[in-house]
Design a protein around this motif. Structure first.
Motif, mmCIF file in Angstrom:
data_model
loop_
_atom_site.group_PDB
_atom_site.id
_atom_site.type_symbol
_atom_site.label_atom_id
_atom_site.label_comp_id
_atom_site.label_asym_id
_atom_site.label_seq_id
_atom_site.Cartn_x
_atom_site.Cartn_y
_atom_site.Cartn_z
ATOM 1 N N ILE A 270 0.837 -1.010 0.351
ATOM 2 C CA ILE A 270 -0.066 -0.005 0.067
ATOM 3 C C ILE A 270 0.757 1.363 -0.204
ATOM 4 O O ILE A 270 2.012 1.918 1.217
ATOM 5 C CB ILE A 270 -0.303 -0.009 1.065
ATOM 6 C CG1 ILE A 270 -1.651 -1.267 1.331
ATOM 7 C CG2 ILE A 270 -2.047 1.254 1.243
ATOM 8 C CD1 ILE A 270 -2.721 -1.545 2.722
ATOM 9 N N VAL A 271 0.960 2.169 -1.389
ATOM 10 C CA VAL A 271 1.751 3.366 -1.338
ATOM 11 C C VAL A 271 1.050 4.301 -1.138
ATOM 12 O O VAL A 271 -0.358 4.196 -2.049
ATOM 13 C CB VAL A 271 2.413 2.926 -2.742
ATOM 14 C CG1 VAL A 271 3.713 4.112 -2.659
ATOM 15 C CG2 VAL A 271 3.363 1.713 -3.363
ATOM 16 N N GLY A 272 1.953 5.687 -0.464
ATOM 17 C CA GLY A 272 0.703 6.844 -0.897
ATOM 18 C C GLY A 272 1.797 7.454 0.322
ATOM 19 O O GLY A 272 2.328 7.196 1.075
ATOM 20 N N LEU B 273 2.887 -4.814 2.368
ATOM 21 C CA LEU B 273 3.922 -3.698 3.293
ATOM 22 C C LEU B 273 3.483 -2.123 3.533
ATOM 23 O O LEU B 273 2.881 -1.935 2.091
ATOM 24 C CB LEU B 273 4.686 -4.231 2.443
ATOM 25 C CG LEU B 273 6.093 -4.268 2.057
ATOM 26 C CD1 LEU B 273 6.745 -5.056 1.244
ATOM 27 C CD2 LEU B 273 6.426 -4.037 3.373
ATOM 28 N N VAL B 274 3.026 -1.805 4.303
ATOM 29 C CA VAL B 274 2.409 -0.099 3.622
ATOM 30 C C VAL B 274 3.570 0.704 3.907
ATOM 31 O O VAL B 274 4.480 0.860 4.784
ATOM 32 C CB VAL B 274 1.586 -0.262 5.656
ATOM 33 C CG1 VAL B 274 1.363 1.336 4.516
ATOM 34 C CG2 VAL B 274 0.283 -0.813 4.878
ATOM 35 N N THR B 275 3.411 1.404 2.666
ATOM 36 C CA THR B 275 5.111 2.367 2.546
ATOM 37 C C THR B 275 4.632 4.002 1.887
ATOM 38 O O THR B 275 3.770 3.291 0.886
ATOM 39 C CB THR B 275 6.179 1.794 2.522
ATOM 40 O OG1 THR B 275 7.444 2.260 2.470
ATOM 41 C CG2 THR B 275 6.426 0.828 0.989
ATOM 42 N N HIS B 276 5.409 4.434 1.892
ATOM 43 C CA HIS B 276 5.654 6.114 1.112
ATOM 44 C C HIS B 276 6.921 5.199 0.101
ATOM 45 O O HIS B 276 6.981 6.187 -0.433
ATOM 46 C CB HIS B 276 6.220 6.901 2.067
ATOM 47 C CG HIS B 276 7.155 6.794 2.386
ATOM 48 N ND1 HIS B 276 7.896 6.156 3.296
ATOM 49 C CD2 HIS B 276 8.083 7.667 1.725
ATOM 50 C CE1 HIS B 276 9.347 6.506 3.669
ATOM 51 N NE2 HIS B 276 9.322 7.003 2.854
ATOM 52 N N ASP B 277 7.595 4.222 0.224
ATOM 53 C CA ASP B 277 9.036 4.320 -0.708
ATOM 54 C C ASP B 277 8.516 3.241 -2.034
ATOM 55 O O ASP B 277 8.437 1.998 -1.527
ATOM 56 C CB ASP B 277 10.435 4.426 -0.073
ATOM 57 C CG ASP B 277 10.913 4.185 -0.706
ATOM 58 O OD1 ASP B 277 11.172 3.741 -1.777
ATOM 59 O OD2 ASP B 277 12.370 4.051 0.258
ATOM 60 N N LEU B 278 8.446 3.971 -3.045
ATOM 61 C CA LEU B 278 8.228 3.036 -4.353
ATOM 62 C C LEU B 278 8.936 1.888 -4.232
ATOM 63 O O LEU B 278 8.592 0.648 -5.239
ATOM 64 C CB LEU B 278 8.210 3.459 -5.426
ATOM 65 C CG LEU B 278 6.849 4.862 -5.420
ATOM 66 C CD1 LEU B 278 6.698 5.756 -6.888
ATOM 67 C CD2 LEU B 278 6.005 3.597 -5.949
ATOM 68 N N GLY B 279 9.952 2.374 -3.756
ATOM 69 C CA GLY B 279 11.130 1.665 -4.165
ATOM 70 C C GLY B 279 10.924 -0.005 -2.630
ATOM 71 O O GLY B 279 11.308 -1.039 -3.580
ATOM 72 N N VAL B 280 11.025 0.650 -1.765
ATOM 73 C CA VAL B 280 10.845 -0.536 -0.857
ATOM 74 C C VAL B 280 9.362 -1.817 -2.214
ATOM 75 O O VAL B 280 9.664 -3.360 -1.510
ATOM 76 C CB VAL B 280 10.119 -0.644 0.553
ATOM 77 C CG1 VAL B 280 9.049 -1.694 1.329
ATOM 78 C CG2 VAL B 280 10.563 0.364 1.322
#
Lengths: 293, 324, 335
Positions: free
Chosen positions: C43-45, C214-221
């Motif tokens: 989950i990206v944002g 995986l909740v993150t702001h980092d698209l790389g992750v």
């Protein structure tokens, strides 16, 4: 070349939306402020108010309850309680204000300086203050006041004021520490600001709200302390009325005339309650961090 | 690139220690580098490697224990009192936390004007014009927002205000300490572009300190990699990223996550954790995690040596810089 | 219905609204998605996109009085929304577990890390003291902590950030959950440690046959470690699809903006980044239109007044919410 000028337009549109969501202080706050104001006016102008002489003994009215003549009734010597309560506030208010002037006058600058400078100055001063704090303040105050005779209002103010210095020092130092480590203090240094400029421009405005609310609560505490001292017979000498010694004197004839205790106690309680409430509201109101969600 | 230019900033053998006696830690343990006028030097490393401390030592916010710092020929460490305050205005610093670097109880106009007011260099109308100009340059309308308090702004906007403030005295060197790491991706890109624009407009030289390898690559001409208080590799950004010569740089780049599902899936991952700076390993500081370490690495500390023009590495066995 | 019960997680019209002094704040505003077993989704944002609130709501952690949660979260067929604390607690740890960004907040600083794992085992699984200790050491070993017998007696403060996050993972895995919600699990960590933790999560997922969000702001992750990605903006899903499709065949302008504005290691130095002007909207002041419209260069009048719903793209499972989607070309992310 870039889409840069576009920013200001858009930033504008988005910025306007961020309101300063500050809670209003509320009606109760203003009622409290009004009550404190009324007390101060009463204390200042007691001698021009249309009330009786608080020392005048009228033996035809002894231990009378509230009546049109004597709104709060009279005491065992026939003195008007209303007049005594109003005059009594003079002692309480002067002790509260005077002691805090001493406490903040010495404690606050020391606390700020120690937290800003750190180093050896801070270490030594803080340890000295902690040693002073370790003394039970009330017992020390009682001891000093019982030996330093004859007692006067001035001496009481000095003793309580000095006793409050370590407390004020600790509160202000802690508050300063939390601000002094912020990046904007370093940023000010980096721009070439002098220490004095940093203390007055950057530190003080951020500590002031905490200091003000603590000041109000401090005044309340000191007034209560004066009441306790008076109750022990260690405050101003009778017949000068103070809220504390009125309660003390009334204690012996509580069963005969309960009004004698009720009115000065109510005055004292209300006053302290209002001060505490105002202090608490102000702290909430000025807390910048709480504004942010 | 590296002709016989005079460097703007020259740092040699900079050491910064904290604590006393047995608890003494050398956060920066002998760092030397130069920054030439108009370039951007990126300083990367993991937390605790001493990159931020290096930046702060340059500004004398923390006191260096030894070494020399020379800005435009002036010895920074020798300065005291007013002269120190003065030399700080020739370098400026932008901090990581945008919100905490602005006093929440001051109006942004006054915040940006602070350096001018400190020095009374520009006053009156001239001052107001300059402030409006600076705020406009960073994308904030001074007429509408000049009188607002710093607490009313978001992270990205606060960082813009910080930039405006740092430019007020027209410094030569700007030290950016993790200035975009607290920002969202889309805001980060705005700030990085803004920084590039202003760099050209104001003729700035930048020391860009960050942990994010991709960000550093995008802004830097040269990059220095720090590990445990020392620089282990320094060189032109493109060559250093393409063909890292120090094993640590290689692993660091291998661990960097690219926003691309087709990127080579996780190369070798560096095991272990950085040792405590309280008790750094003998010899090469990276040897405890380095798969190529030998006896020599335990005994002799490698010094920075030139492996290609302008590319220096502190390693006894630098990785081949041929193909790839 | 039976199909839905097969699925590990089915989220439908989930909305979380905070009632604040400034008004109602729709942190999550109507989110639907589902998740198969043994899958990793991302989950990206950006901040304020609602990704953290969403994961907490799925977990059922919202209990404060000034919050309203509507919609449905079916976890292995069990409805989490509106379930009693007792029912939820029964499922925490065994069905679903969560790890947070700052491991220090989820560890008790004055309790030995081993004891913290022990406690979970003894209370939840009714293990004996000796068994629990043995299992705790096993778990510490599982998450790659060197010399676990020795680390068992360490306090959280004595461990590095990476080690602490490993301990948190060990606690989360103590009762073998089906689903692990990882909220920014590597954000405060250094790149080399981040790679270690992400590899560990991937390895554990395979080994323990669980699913990971995986909740993150980092698209790389999320780029190489997830099979599906959800892109969130202002509390809503704006694009969802297989990782490859979202990266290479995205249709929503915000997804593209997010991808293009993140700097890349492979860029030449001084590459100018593509930016989106402005910043994410104030959730208290959302309009009826698309929340991204004020920042979008493709926005039309329709975008400003009518909110686009998720619509299907060509590839099955790929959906996006946009009135003026990007054309159906495959883009390469690499320059």
């Amino acid at each position: 070349m870039s889409n840069f000028p576009q920013f200001s337009v858009l930033e504008e549109a988005i910025l306007v939306e961020k309101p300063e969501a500050k809670e209003p202080l509320g009606i109760l706050f203003w009622i409290c402020v009004g009550w404190i104001g009324l007390n101060i006016v009463g204390a200042l102008f007691a001698n021009v108010l249309p009330i009786e002489n608080p020392l005048f003994q009228n033996y035809s009215f002894i231990n009378s309850g509230p009546s049109l003549h004597h709104l709060f009734g009279t005491d065992d010597l026939g003195r008007d309680i209303l007049a005594r309560v109003i005059y009594g506030s003079r002692v309480s208010l002067s002790v509260g204000a005077g002691a805090m002037v001493i406490g903040f006058g010495v404690g606050a600058p020391l606390g700020m300086l120690a937290a800003y400078r750190r180093g050896r100055f801070d270490t030594i001063l803080t340890n000295v203050m902690y040693v002073l704090l370790a003394f039970p303040a009330i017992i020390a105050t009682i001891a000093i006041l019982s030996f330093w005779t004859p007692r006067s209002l001035f001496k009481i103010i000095v003793v309580i004021g000095v006793a409050s210095i370590p407390l004020v020092y600790r509160v202000i130092r802690t508050a300063t520490l939390s601000v002094a480590t912020k990046d904007f203090i370093i940023a000010a240094k980096v721009q070439g600001a002098t220490d004095r400029r940093i203390i007055f421009r950057e530190l003080t405005p951020n500590i002031a709200p905490i200091a003000i609310s603590f000041l109000l609560i401090g005044v309340a505490t000191v007034i209560a302390l004066e009441g306790a001292l008076a109750f022990l017979g260690l405050s101003v000498n009778p017949p000068t009325p103070s809220w504390g010694n009125m309660i003390n004197e009334a204690r012996t004839i509580l069963q005969v005339n309960p009004w004698l205790v009720i009115f000065p106690s109510a005055a004292l309680c209300l006053f302290l309650l209002c001060l505490n409430f105002i202090g608490d509201r102000l702290r909430h109101h000025f807390d910048v961090t709480e504004v942010k969600l | 690139m590296t002709e016989t230019r005079e460097p703007l900033l020259k740092v040699s053998d900079l050491v910064v220690t904290f604590g006393m006696g047995r608890h003494q830690v050398a956060a920066v343990a002998g760092v030397s580098f130069e920054i030439y006028e108009g370039e951007t030097l990126g300083l990367v490393g993991e937390s605790g490697c001493g990159k931020s401390t290096t930046g702060k030592a340059l500004m004398r916010i923390v006191e260096p224990s030894s070494g020399t710092i020379e800005l435009d020929g002036t010895d920074v460490i020798a300065q005291k009192g007013k002269a120190l305050r003065n030399i700080r205005t020739r370098m400026q610093m932008i901090f990581q936390d945008p919100i905490s670097s602005l006093n929440p109880r001051r109006r942004i106009k006054d915040i940006v004007a602070e350096p001018l007011d400190c020095w009374k260099s520009v006053t009156g109308d001239e001052r107001d014009v300059l402030i409006s100009d600076l705020l406009t340059k960073v994308g904030i309308d001074p007429k509408v927002y000049g009188n607002r308090y710093a607490r009313q702004f978001s992270g990205g906007q606060c960082q813009r205000i910080s930039i405006a403030r740092s430019l007020a005295m027209r410094p030569k060197l700007l030290i950016c300490d993790e200035m975009v790491s607290a920002l969202d991706v889309s805001v980060q890109a705005q700030i990085l572009n803004l920084l590039e624009d202003l760099k050209h407009e104001y003729g700035l030289t930048l020391l860009f300190i960050a942990h994010d390898l991709a960000v550093v690559k995008n802004v830097s001409d040269r990059v220095a990699v720090m590990y445990l208080g020392r620089i282990c590799e320094i060189g032109p950004a493109d060559t250093l990223y393409e063909a890292p010569a120090h094993p640590y740089t290689k692993f660091l780049l291998g661990a960097a996550l690219e926003a691309d599902p087709d990127s080579p899936v996780h190369g070798e991952v560096l095991g272990g954790e950085p040792p405590s700076p309280l008790n750094p390993p003998s010899g090469c500081r990276f040897r405890t995690r380095c798969p190529f370490a030998t006896e020599k690495c335990v005994e002799i500390e490698p010094q920075l040596e030139e492996v290609a023009p302008g590319h220096h590495v502190a390693c006894h066995y630098p990785l081949t810089i041929s193909k790839k | 219905m039976s199909v839905e019960q097969e699925k590990l997680l089915v989220v439908k019209d989930l909305a979380t609204t905070f009632h604040t002094a400034g008004g109602d704040l729709p942190a999550v505003g109507g989110v639907s998605f589902d998740m198969e077993r043994n899958q990793t989704i991302g989950i990206v944002g950006e901040s304020g996109s609602g990704k953290t609130v969403l994961s907490r709501t799925i977990m059922g952690l919202q209990q404060r009085t000034n919050v309203t949660v509507t919609g449905s979260v079916l976890l292995s067929g069990f409805e989490m929304v509106g379930a009693s604390e007792d029912d939820k607690r029964k499922r925490w740890g065994t069905e679903v577990a969560m790890i947070f960004q700052d491991p220090m907040t989820s560890l008790n600083p004055v309790m030995k890390v081993g004891k913290q794992i022990d406690e979970t085992l003894r209370v939840r699984l009714g293990m004996s003291k000796v068994d629990a200790k043995a299992r705790a050491i096993e778990l510490l070993e599982l998450v790659g902590i060197p010399s676990p017998q020795y680390r068992y007696d360490a306090y959280p403060g004595q461990l590095s950030g990476g080690m602490r996050q490993r301990v948190v993972i060990a606690i989360a895995l103590a009762c073998s959950p089906q689903l692990l919600l990882a909220d920014e699990p590597t954000t405060g960590l250094d790149v080399t440690i981040q790679a270690q933790i992400l590899n560990l999560l991937e390895e554990l997922k395979e080994r323990l046959e669980m699913s990971v969000v995986l909740v993150t702001h980092d698209l790389g992750v999320v780029a190489t470690r997830t099979s599906r990605i959800i892109v969130m903006y202002a509390g809503r899903i704006v694009e969802i699809g297989s990782t490859r499709e979202v990266f290479a065949g995205h249709r929503m302008p915000y997804t593209r903006a997010l991808l293009e504005s993140s700097p890349k290691v492979s860029n030449a130095s001084h590459t100018r980044l593509t930016t989106i002007p402005g910043r994410p909207p104030n959730l208290l002041k959302l309009t009826d239109g698309c929340s991204f419209a004020p920042r979008c260069s493709y926005a039309t009048d329709k975008c400003r007044v009518e909110r686009p719903e998720l619509q299907a793209a060509d590839e099955p499972g790929h959906m996006f919410a946009c009135w003026n989607p990007l054309p159906k070309t495959r883009r390469t992310v690499r320059k």
